[in-house]
Design a protein around this motif. Structure first.
Motif, PDB file in Angstrom:
ATOM      1  N   CYS A  11      -2.538  -8.662  58.733  1.00 36.93           N
ATOM      2  CA  CYS A  11      -1.507  -9.405  59.864  1.00 36.93           C
ATOM      3  C   CYS A  11      -0.377  -9.150  59.381  1.00 36.93           C
ATOM      4  CB  CYS A  11      -1.837 -10.824  60.082  1.00 36.93           C
ATOM      5  SG  CYS A  11      -1.080 -11.407  61.273  1.00 36.93           S
ATOM      6  N   CYS A  12       0.609  -8.596  60.306  1.00 32.16           N
ATOM      7  CA  CYS A  12       1.757  -8.324  60.147  1.00 32.16           C
ATOM      8  C   CYS A  12       2.918  -9.678  60.206  1.00 32.16           C
ATOM      9  CB  CYS A  12       2.268  -7.138  61.147  1.00 32.16           C
ATOM     10  SG  CYS A  12       1.692  -5.663  60.625  1.00 32.16           S
ATOM     11  N   ASP A  13       2.240 -10.523  60.973  1.00 31.10           N
ATOM     12  CA  ASP A  13       3.168 -11.630  61.258  1.00 31.10           C
ATOM     13  C   ASP A  13       3.287 -12.294  59.855  1.00 31.10           C
ATOM     14  OD1 ASP A  13       4.197 -14.012  61.801  1.00 31.10           O
ATOM     15  OD2 ASP A  13       2.562 -14.760  63.496  1.00 31.10           O
ATOM     16  N   SER A  14       4.403 -12.583  59.532  1.00 31.93           N
ATOM     17  CA  SER A  14       4.790 -13.275  58.223  1.00 31.93           C
ATOM     18  C   SER A  14       4.161 -14.789  58.095  1.00 31.93           C
ATOM     19  CB  SER A  14       6.167 -13.260  57.793  1.00 31.93           C
ATOM     20  OG  SER A  14       7.017 -13.969  58.662  1.00 31.93           O
ATOM     21  N   ALA A  15       4.144 -15.324  59.025  1.00 34.12           N
ATOM     22  CA  ALA A  15       3.637 -16.740  58.999  1.00 34.12           C
ATOM     23  C   ALA A  15       2.134 -16.762  58.801  1.00 34.12           C
ATOM     24  CB  ALA A  15       3.871 -17.152  60.352  1.00 34.12           C
ATOM     25  N   ASN A  16       1.381 -15.751  58.828  1.00 32.16           N
ATOM     26  CA  ASN A  16       0.000 -15.456  58.736  1.00 32.16           C
ATOM     27  C   ASN A  16      -0.438 -14.384  58.111  1.00 32.16           C
ATOM     28  OD1 ASN A  16      -0.783 -18.027  60.420  1.00 32.16           O
ATOM     29  ND2 ASN A  16       0.079 -16.743  62.138  1.00 32.16           N
ATOM     30  N   ALA A  17       0.264 -13.825  57.171  1.00 33.66           N
ATOM     31  CA  ALA A  17       0.036 -12.680  56.566  1.00 33.66           C
ATOM     32  C   ALA A  17      -0.891 -12.887  55.080  1.00 33.66           C
ATOM     33  CB  ALA A  17       1.261 -11.913  56.377  1.00 33.66           C
ATOM     34  N   GLY A  18      -1.312 -13.951  55.108  1.00 33.60           N
ATOM     35  CA  GLY A  18      -2.041 -14.143  53.717  1.00 33.60           C
ATOM     36  C   GLY A  18      -1.476 -15.003  52.640  1.00 33.60           C
ATOM     37  N   LEU A  19      -1.486 -14.639  51.505  1.00 32.12           N
ATOM     38  CA  LEU A  19      -0.880 -15.434  50.257  1.00 32.12           C
ATOM     39  C   LEU A  19       0.507 -15.024  50.318  1.00 32.12           C
ATOM     40  CD1 LEU A  19      -3.202 -14.609  47.475  1.00 32.12           C
ATOM     41  CD2 LEU A  19      -3.208 -16.703  48.665  1.00 32.12           C
ATOM     42  N   CYS A  20       1.375 -16.119  50.161  1.00 33.24           N
ATOM     43  CA  CYS A  20       2.779 -15.939  49.703  1.00 33.24           C
ATOM     44  C   CYS A  20       2.781 -14.959  48.684  1.00 33.24           C
ATOM     45  CB  CYS A  20       3.145 -17.327  49.446  1.00 33.24           C
ATOM     46  SG  CYS A  20       4.919 -17.430  48.923  1.00 33.24           S
ATOM     47  N   TYR A  21       3.965 -14.080  48.530  1.00 34.94           N
ATOM     48  CA  TYR A  21       4.007 -13.173  47.595  1.00 34.94           C
ATOM     49  C   TYR A  21       4.395 -13.816  46.206  1.00 34.94           C
ATOM     50  CZ  TYR A  21       3.807  -9.913  51.340  1.00 34.94           C
ATOM     51  OH  TYR A  21       3.401  -9.249  52.374  1.00 34.94           O
ATOM     52  N   ASP A  22       4.912 -15.011  45.967  1.00 33.52           N
ATOM     53  CA  ASP A  22       4.843 -15.889  44.856  1.00 33.52           C
ATOM     54  C   ASP A  22       3.570 -16.515  44.418  1.00 33.52           C
ATOM     55  OD1 ASP A  22       7.938 -15.154  44.605  1.00 33.52           O
ATOM     56  OD2 ASP A  22       8.172 -16.689  45.946  1.00 33.52           O
ATOM     57  N   THR A  23       2.684 -16.672  45.213  1.00 35.30           N
ATOM     58  CA  THR A  23       1.199 -17.082  44.830  1.00 35.30           C
ATOM     59  C   THR A  23       0.547 -16.414  43.596  1.00 35.30           C
ATOM     60  OG1 THR A  23       0.925 -18.254  46.853  1.00 35.30           O
ATOM     61  CG2 THR A  23      -0.933 -18.125  45.220  1.00 35.30           C
ATOM     62  N   ASN A  24       0.569 -17.199  42.564  1.00 31.19           N
ATOM     63  CA  ASN A  24       0.057 -16.519  41.450  1.00 31.19           C
ATOM     64  C   ASN A  24      -1.440 -16.898  41.238  1.00 31.19           C
ATOM     65  OD1 ASN A  24       0.096 -18.943  39.863  1.00 31.19           O
ATOM     66  ND2 ASN A  24       2.070 -18.447  39.036  1.00 31.19           N
ATOM     67  N   PRO A  26      -3.138 -18.956  38.637  1.00 35.26           N
ATOM     68  CA  PRO A  26      -3.273 -20.411  38.360  1.00 35.26           C
ATOM     69  C   PRO A  26      -3.210 -21.429  39.630  1.00 35.26           C
ATOM     70  CG  PRO A  26      -2.075 -19.426  36.646  1.00 35.26           C
ATOM     71  CD  PRO A  26      -2.126 -18.169  37.784  1.00 35.26           C
ATOM     72  N   VAL A  27      -2.341 -21.010  40.553  1.00 28.98           N
ATOM     73  CA  VAL A  27      -2.077 -21.740  41.734  1.00 28.98           C
ATOM     74  C   VAL A  27      -3.381 -21.463  42.815  1.00 28.98           C
ATOM     75  CG1 VAL A  27      -0.508 -21.884  43.613  1.00 28.98           C
ATOM     76  CG2 VAL A  27       0.373 -21.664  41.624  1.00 28.98           C
ATOM     77  N   LEU A  28      -3.669 -20.380  42.901  1.00 28.40           N
ATOM     78  CA  LEU A  28      -4.979 -20.037  43.802  1.00 28.40           C
ATOM     79  C   LEU A  28      -6.318 -20.678  43.174  1.00 28.40           C
ATOM     80  CD1 LEU A  28      -5.589 -18.264  45.898  1.00 28.40           C
ATOM     81  CD2 LEU A  28      -5.963 -16.312  44.694  1.00 28.40           C
ATOM     82  N   LYS A  29      -6.310 -20.556  41.814  1.00 26.78           N
ATOM     83  CA  LYS A  29      -7.407 -21.245  41.410  1.00 26.78           C
ATOM     84  C   LYS A  29      -7.365 -22.768  41.273  1.00 26.78           C
ATOM     85  CE  LYS A  29     -10.205 -21.985  37.133  1.00 26.78           C
ATOM     86  NZ  LYS A  29     -10.255 -21.621  35.801  1.00 26.78           N
ATOM     87  N   GLN A  30      -6.201 -23.234  41.277  1.00 26.51           N
ATOM     88  CA  GLN A  30      -6.080 -24.873  41.368  1.00 26.51           C
ATOM     89  C   GLN A  30      -6.353 -25.090  42.808  1.00 26.51           C
ATOM     90  OE1 GLN A  30      -2.177 -26.290  40.666  1.00 26.51           O
ATOM     91  NE2 GLN A  30      -3.117 -28.271  40.575  1.00 26.51           N
ATOM     92  N   ALA A  31      -5.780 -24.208  43.906  1.00 27.68           N
ATOM     93  CA  ALA A  31      -6.254 -24.711  45.255  1.00 27.68           C
ATOM     94  C   ALA A  31      -7.820 -24.715  45.835  1.00 27.68           C
ATOM     95  CB  ALA A  31      -5.254 -23.591  46.413  1.00 27.68           C
ATOM     96  N   PHE A  32      -8.319 -23.746  45.048  1.00 26.26           N
ATOM     97  CA  PHE A  32     -10.052 -23.737  45.356  1.00 26.26           C
ATOM     98  C   PHE A  32     -10.742 -24.223  44.282  1.00 26.26           C
ATOM     99  CE2 PHE A  32      -7.981 -20.477  48.001  1.00 26.26           C
ATOM    100  CZ  PHE A  32      -8.690 -20.536  49.302  1.00 26.26           C
ATOM    101  N   GLU A  33     -10.637 -24.773  43.338  1.00 26.04           N
ATOM    102  CA  GLU A  33     -11.434 -25.217  42.139  1.00 26.04           C
ATOM    103  C   GLU A  33     -12.051 -26.446  42.772  1.00 26.04           C
ATOM    104  OE1 GLU A  33      -9.741 -25.269  38.528  1.00 26.04           O
ATOM    105  OE2 GLU A  33      -7.998 -26.787  39.185  1.00 26.04           O
ATOM    106  N   GLN A  34     -11.512 -27.147  43.618  1.00 23.13           N
ATOM    107  CA  GLN A  34     -12.005 -28.482  44.200  1.00 23.13           C
ATOM    108  C   GLN A  34     -13.490 -28.204  45.139  1.00 23.13           C
ATOM    109  OE1 GLN A  34      -9.494 -30.207  47.128  1.00 23.13           O
ATOM    110  NE2 GLN A  34      -8.532 -28.317  47.658  1.00 23.13           N
ATOM    111  N   TYR A  55      -2.585 -10.846  48.785  1.00 23.36           N
ATOM    112  CA  TYR A  55      -3.869 -10.765  48.951  1.00 23.36           C
ATOM    113  C   TYR A  55      -4.518 -11.098  47.565  1.00 23.36           C
ATOM    114  CZ  TYR A  55      -5.296  -6.131  48.547  1.00 23.36           C
ATOM    115  OH  TYR A  55      -5.255  -4.803  48.159  1.00 23.36           O
ATOM    116  N   GLY A  56      -5.706 -11.684  47.478  1.00 27.30           N
ATOM    117  CA  GLY A  56      -6.414 -11.892  46.189  1.00 27.30           C
ATOM    118  C   GLY A  56      -7.868 -12.047  46.569  1.00 27.30           C
ATOM    119  N   PHE A  57      -8.470 -12.455  45.580  1.00 25.30           N
ATOM    120  CA  PHE A  57     -10.011 -12.685  45.460  1.00 25.30           C
ATOM    121  C   PHE A  57     -10.366 -13.645  44.635  1.00 25.30           C
ATOM    122  CE2 PHE A  57      -9.509  -8.413  45.941  1.00 25.30           C
ATOM    123  CZ  PHE A  57     -10.453  -8.096  47.063  1.00 25.30           C
ATOM    124  N   VAL A  58     -11.406 -14.781  45.208  1.00 25.59           N
ATOM    125  CA  VAL A  58     -11.872 -15.952  44.228  1.00 25.59           C
ATOM    126  C   VAL A  58     -13.309 -15.744  44.321  1.00 25.59           C
ATOM    127  CG1 VAL A  58     -12.086 -18.545  44.064  1.00 25.59           C
ATOM    128  CG2 VAL A  58      -9.890 -17.324  45.114  1.00 25.59           C
TER     129      VAL A  58
END
Length: 91
Positions: A11-24, A26-34, A55-58
């Protein structure tokens, strides 16, 4: 069977383009490990600049955990962006 969730960057719309470019990772893992046990987290970065491509993978240990994460996290706010998630395509 291991399941991966994928954060698409189609998606080209920056509001819905996936992960923030600053998301790393550890942050991604913390968001999903629950939602269940995670075996791998990967944020895809540009080879030259080292910056995230948005974008990334979990990878979860069970289909149940991945399904729960998909249901509960799709469209949620993470680092200022509403993330879109789906199952990764198997190659």
């Amino acid at each position: 069977m291991l399941t991966m969730l994928h954060f698409p960057s189609f998606c080209c719309d920056s509001a819905n383009a996936g992960l923030c470019y600053d998301t790393n990772e550890p942050v991604l893992k913390q968001a999903f490990e629950q939602h269940g046990e995670i075996t791998e987290v990967k944020v895809i970065c540009d080879h030259k600049s080292g910056k995230s491509k948005g974008y990334g993978f979990v990878k979860f240990t069970s289909e149940t955990a991945a399904s729960k994460a998909l249901k509960e996290m799709d469209g949620q706010l993470l680092d200022g962006r509403n993330i879109r998630i789906s199952y990764a395509h198997k190659e």
